[in-house]
Design a protein around this motif. Structure first.
Motif, PDB file in Angstrom:
ATOM      1  N   ASP A 135     -14.680  36.717  50.798  1.00 46.66           N
ATOM      2  CA  ASP A 135     -14.417  37.688  51.864  1.00 46.66           C
ATOM      3  C   ASP A 135     -12.963  38.145  51.849  1.00 46.66           C
ATOM      4  O   ASP A 135     -12.661  39.327  52.076  1.00 46.66           O
ATOM      5  CB  ASP A 135     -14.761  37.079  53.226  1.00 46.66           C
ATOM      6  CG  ASP A 135     -16.262  36.994  53.460  1.00 46.66           C
ATOM      7  OD1 ASP A 135     -17.025  37.604  52.688  1.00 46.66           O
ATOM      8  OD2 ASP A 135     -16.673  36.299  54.418  1.00 46.66           O
ATOM      9  N   PHE A 136     -12.056  37.213  51.571  1.00 51.12           N
ATOM     10  CA  PHE A 136     -10.640  37.573  51.506  1.00 51.12           C
ATOM     11  C   PHE A 136     -10.378  38.551  50.363  1.00 51.12           C
ATOM     12  O   PHE A 136      -9.710  39.582  50.540  1.00 51.12           O
ATOM     13  CB  PHE A 136      -9.785  36.316  51.335  1.00 51.12           C
ATOM     14  CG  PHE A 136      -8.348  36.597  51.024  1.00 51.12           C
ATOM     15  CD1 PHE A 136      -7.486  37.031  52.021  1.00 51.12           C
ATOM     16  CD2 PHE A 136      -7.853  36.458  49.731  1.00 51.12           C
ATOM     17  CE1 PHE A 136      -6.144  37.306  51.733  1.00 51.12           C
ATOM     18  CE2 PHE A 136      -6.530  36.732  49.438  1.00 51.12           C
ATOM     19  CZ  PHE A 136      -5.670  37.153  50.440  1.00 51.12           C
ATOM     20  N   LEU A 137     -10.926  38.262  49.177  1.00 50.75           N
ATOM     21  CA  LEU A 137     -10.709  39.139  48.029  1.00 50.75           C
ATOM     22  C   LEU A 137     -11.437  40.471  48.204  1.00 50.75           C
ATOM     23  O   LEU A 137     -10.946  41.512  47.748  1.00 50.75           O
ATOM     24  CB  LEU A 137     -11.186  38.442  46.757  1.00 50.75           C
ATOM     25  CG  LEU A 137     -10.403  37.170  46.375  1.00 50.75           C
ATOM     26  CD1 LEU A 137     -11.007  36.527  45.138  1.00 50.75           C
ATOM     27  CD2 LEU A 137      -8.928  37.479  46.161  1.00 50.75           C
ATOM     28  N   ALA A 138     -12.580  40.451  48.853  1.00 55.56           N
ATOM     29  CA  ALA A 138     -13.290  41.701  49.118  1.00 55.56           C
ATOM     30  C   ALA A 138     -12.491  42.591  50.060  1.00 55.56           C
ATOM     31  O   ALA A 138     -12.447  43.817  49.892  1.00 55.56           O
ATOM     32  CB  ALA A 138     -14.667  41.405  49.702  1.00 55.56           C
ATOM     33  N   HIS A 139     -11.864  41.994  51.058  1.00 57.55           N
ATOM     34  CA  HIS A 139     -11.027  42.757  51.980  1.00 57.55           C
ATOM     35  C   HIS A 139      -9.861  43.391  51.232  1.00 57.55           C
ATOM     36  O   HIS A 139      -9.502  44.556  51.474  1.00 57.55           O
ATOM     37  CB  HIS A 139     -10.513  41.842  53.098  1.00 57.55           C
ATOM     38  CG  HIS A 139      -9.671  42.550  54.113  1.00 57.55           C
ATOM     39  ND1 HIS A 139      -8.296  42.702  53.977  1.00 57.55           N
ATOM     40  CD2 HIS A 139      -9.999  43.158  55.289  1.00 57.55           C
ATOM     41  CE1 HIS A 139      -7.808  43.352  55.004  1.00 57.55           C
ATOM     42  NE2 HIS A 139      -8.831  43.644  55.825  1.00 57.55           N
ATOM     43  N   ARG A 140      -9.258  42.661  50.308  1.00 56.50           N
ATOM     44  CA  ARG A 140      -8.143  43.193  49.518  1.00 56.50           C
ATOM     45  C   ARG A 140      -8.620  44.341  48.626  1.00 56.50           C
ATOM     46  O   ARG A 140      -7.914  45.353  48.476  1.00 56.50           O
ATOM     47  CB  ARG A 140      -7.546  42.086  48.657  1.00 56.50           C
ATOM     48  CG  ARG A 140      -6.935  40.944  49.427  1.00 56.50           C
ATOM     49  CD  ARG A 140      -5.649  41.336  50.103  1.00 56.50           C
ATOM     50  NE  ARG A 140      -4.634  41.728  49.134  1.00 56.50           N
ATOM     51  CZ  ARG A 140      -3.414  42.160  49.473  1.00 56.50           C
ATOM     52  NH1 ARG A 140      -3.098  42.280  50.769  1.00 56.50           N
ATOM     53  NH2 ARG A 140      -2.536  42.483  48.545  1.00 56.50           N
ATOM     54  N   THR A 141      -9.817  44.195  48.060  1.00 55.75           N
ATOM     55  CA  THR A 141     -10.354  45.261  47.208  1.00 55.75           C
ATOM     56  C   THR A 141     -10.583  46.534  48.003  1.00 55.75           C
ATOM     57  O   THR A 141     -10.232  47.639  47.568  1.00 55.75           O
ATOM     58  CB  THR A 141     -11.665  44.801  46.556  1.00 55.75           C
ATOM     59  OG1 THR A 141     -11.434  43.619  45.803  1.00 55.75           O
ATOM     60  CG2 THR A 141     -12.232  45.878  45.650  1.00 55.75           C
ATOM     61  N   GLY A 142     -11.173  46.400  49.189  1.00 54.68           N
ATOM     62  CA  GLY A 142     -11.392  47.571  50.036  1.00 54.68           C
ATOM     63  C   GLY A 142     -10.089  48.198  50.495  1.00 54.68           C
ATOM     64  O   GLY A 142      -9.993  49.420  50.615  1.00 54.68           O
ATOM     65  N   LEU A 143      -9.075  47.372  50.716  1.00 55.26           N
ATOM     66  CA  LEU A 143      -7.771  47.883  51.144  1.00 55.26           C
ATOM     67  C   LEU A 143      -7.140  48.737  50.052  1.00 55.26           C
ATOM     68  O   LEU A 143      -6.493  49.756  50.335  1.00 55.26           O
ATOM     69  CB  LEU A 143      -6.862  46.715  51.502  1.00 55.26           C
ATOM     70  CG  LEU A 143      -5.559  47.027  52.245  1.00 55.26           C
ATOM     71  CD1 LEU A 143      -5.828  47.650  53.596  1.00 55.26           C
ATOM     72  CD2 LEU A 143      -4.717  45.768  52.372  1.00 55.26           C
ATOM     73  N   GLN A 144      -7.336  48.342  48.810  1.00 57.91           N
ATOM     74  CA  GLN A 144      -6.750  49.084  47.696  1.00 57.91           C
ATOM     75  C   GLN A 144      -7.538  50.347  47.361  1.00 57.91           C
ATOM     76  O   GLN A 144      -6.944  51.395  47.054  1.00 57.91           O
ATOM     77  CB  GLN A 144      -6.662  48.188  46.464  1.00 57.91           C
ATOM     78  CG  GLN A 144      -5.679  47.033  46.612  1.00 57.91           C
ATOM     79  CD  GLN A 144      -5.686  46.118  45.413  1.00 57.91           C
ATOM     80  OE1 GLN A 144      -6.407  46.353  44.433  1.00 57.91           O
ATOM     81  NE2 GLN A 144      -4.889  45.055  45.473  1.00 57.91           N
TER      82      GLN A 144
END
Length: 249
Positions: A71-80
């Motif tokens: 979930d943390f890495l998915a949030h970072r991916t969506g942010l980028q």
């Protein structure tokens, strides 16, 4: 049974935990993870835990940790990616209805959407990405992700564990009973078929013997030649004819 589930049951314990971690992490991080059958994998891991090949608590801990990290890495991916999330790469292959449901859930619930979507396939992959794409701070979704991860992992792994444990006595004692019932049903069906065949043969025999007997043939062929009673023969005798007198001159 999928290839991942089959691989999970045919490898050493340590490799099995690694496969489980990689699958759950890929479902959370990559958009292609929406098509990874983690439900089957978790049920298989729970069933293997019931046989002693894996440890149930370790399965739950490994899966929950992979969920939080994912979930943390998915949030970072969506942010980028931002608005390019839906149009870039594999995102275009996700059905529009799935994106719409995730967006509506995020608009209504905010960070709570991560908790709710964790129990809905496909949505649990899209929701953390959308949270980052909409610039929702990670601290708003982190508590819900940490809460949903162990609950989800425990529910699915325990379901596989319980199902495997309850099916074992059923397969051990129920299989002979089912086989016996099938044998009795087959015997009854054969008896009923033989009984019906014998009854049909008894019904056909009398009609055949009557039709082929000489008496039956003679009676059938002479139905139109009925003898005339004696009384009727007298009535059929012609009247005598008298000569007609000639006229006098």
């Amino acid at each position: 049974m999928t290839a991942l589930a089959t691989a999970l049951g045919g490898v050493p314990d340590a490799v099995g935990y690694l496969i489980l971690t990689a699958a759950v992490l890929a479902e959370s991080v990559l958009l292609i993870g929406a098509f990874i059958p983690t439900l089957t994998l978790m049920l298989t891991a729970g069933a293997l835990a019931s046989t002693g090949q894996l440890h149930l608590l370790l399965v739950i801990a490994v899966a929950a940790g992979a969920v939080v990290t994912g979930d943390f890495l998915a949030h970072r991916t969506g942010l980028q990616l931002g608005t390019r999330l839906r149009t870039a790469g594999i995102g275009r292959r996700i059905p529009t209805t799935a994106w719409r449901r995730a967006e509506e859930l995020m608009a209504r619930r905010g960070g709570q959407a991560v908790l709710i979507a964790r129990f809905v396939p496909v949505l649990r992959t899209l929701t953390p990405h959308l949270a980052g794409a909409t610039r929702l701070p990670y601290r708003r979704i982190a508590p819900y992700s940490a809460l949903a991860a162990p609950v989800w992992a425990a529910a699915e792994a325990s379901a596989g564990y319980t199902a495997a444990a309850s099916l074992q006595p059923v397969l051990t004692f129920g299989a002979p009973v089912v086989a016996g019932l099938l044998g009795v049903a087959a015997a009854v069906a054969l008896w009923w078929r033989a009984r019906g065949k014998a009854g049909s043969e008894r019904d056909v025999k009398p009609a055949t013997s009557f039709a082929t007997s000489p008496r039956g043939m003679s009676s059938a062929g002479n139905t139109s030649s009925t003898p005339t009673p004696a009384g009727n023969q007298a009535n059929s005798t012609p009247w005598p004819t008298w000569p007609t007198p000639s006229p006098s001159p």
